[in-house]
Design a protein around this motif. Structure first.
Motif, PDB file in Angstrom:
ATOM      1  N   LEU A  21      -0.988  -2.535   1.285  1.00 43.35           N
ATOM      2  CA  LEU A  21       0.179  -3.128   1.917  1.00 43.35           C
ATOM      3  C   LEU A  21      -0.019  -4.637   2.014  1.00 43.35           C
ATOM      4  O   LEU A  21      -1.138  -5.106   2.200  1.00 43.35           O
ATOM      5  CB  LEU A  21       0.392  -2.554   3.325  1.00 43.35           C
ATOM      6  CG  LEU A  21       0.827  -1.106   3.407  1.00 43.35           C
ATOM      7  CD1 LEU A  21       0.905  -0.672   4.870  1.00 43.35           C
ATOM      8  CD2 LEU A  21       2.165  -0.898   2.730  1.00 43.35           C
ATOM      9  N   LYS A  39       5.305  -3.083   0.391  1.00 41.06           N
ATOM     10  CA  LYS A  39       4.531  -2.670  -0.781  1.00 41.06           C
ATOM     11  C   LYS A  39       4.202  -3.847  -1.685  1.00 41.06           C
ATOM     12  O   LYS A  39       3.315  -3.755  -2.524  1.00 41.06           O
ATOM     13  CB  LYS A  39       5.291  -1.614  -1.566  1.00 41.06           C
ATOM     14  CG  LYS A  39       5.431  -0.311  -0.815  1.00 41.06           C
ATOM     15  CD  LYS A  39       6.205   0.700  -1.623  1.00 41.06           C
ATOM     16  CE  LYS A  39       6.419   1.961  -0.819  1.00 41.06           C
ATOM     17  NZ  LYS A  39       7.205   2.946  -1.551  1.00 41.06           N
ATOM     18  N   SER A  40       4.942  -4.954  -1.527  1.00 42.46           N
ATOM     19  CA  SER A  40       4.674  -6.171  -2.288  1.00 42.46           C
ATOM     20  C   SER A  40       4.865  -7.361  -1.360  1.00 42.46           C
ATOM     21  O   SER A  40       5.454  -7.230  -0.280  1.00 42.46           O
ATOM     22  CB  SER A  40       5.620  -6.289  -3.489  1.00 42.46           C
ATOM     23  OG  SER A  40       6.945  -6.520  -3.041  1.00 42.46           O
TER      24      SER A  40
END
Length: 67
Positions: A21, A39-40
């Motif tokens: 994460l 997630k990015s």
């Protein structure tokens, strides 16, 4: 810099085969309002932007930085 508990969570996610994460810190006038994850890096940054737009009337004094 990650705190010990965050390193533990990171290790757990890695052992479970989960992606890492990314975290950003939403600050207003030098005070941290929230730490958001995604997630990015882009997803985490966009979450912080949306929260800032909802909570604050203007973007003056707002900073979003890596956590």
């Amino acid at each position: 810099m990650l705190r010990p508990i965050e390193r533990g969570i990171e290790a757990y996610r890695q052992l479970q085969g989960l992606p890492p994460l990314y975290h950003v810190r939403l600050k207003h006038q030098g005070r941290t309002l929230a730490v958001l994850s995604g997630k990015s890096e882009i997803e985490a940054y966009r979450r912080a932007e949306r929260l800032a737009d909802e909570l604050l009337s203007g973007r003056e004094g707002v900073r979003i930085e890596p956590a």
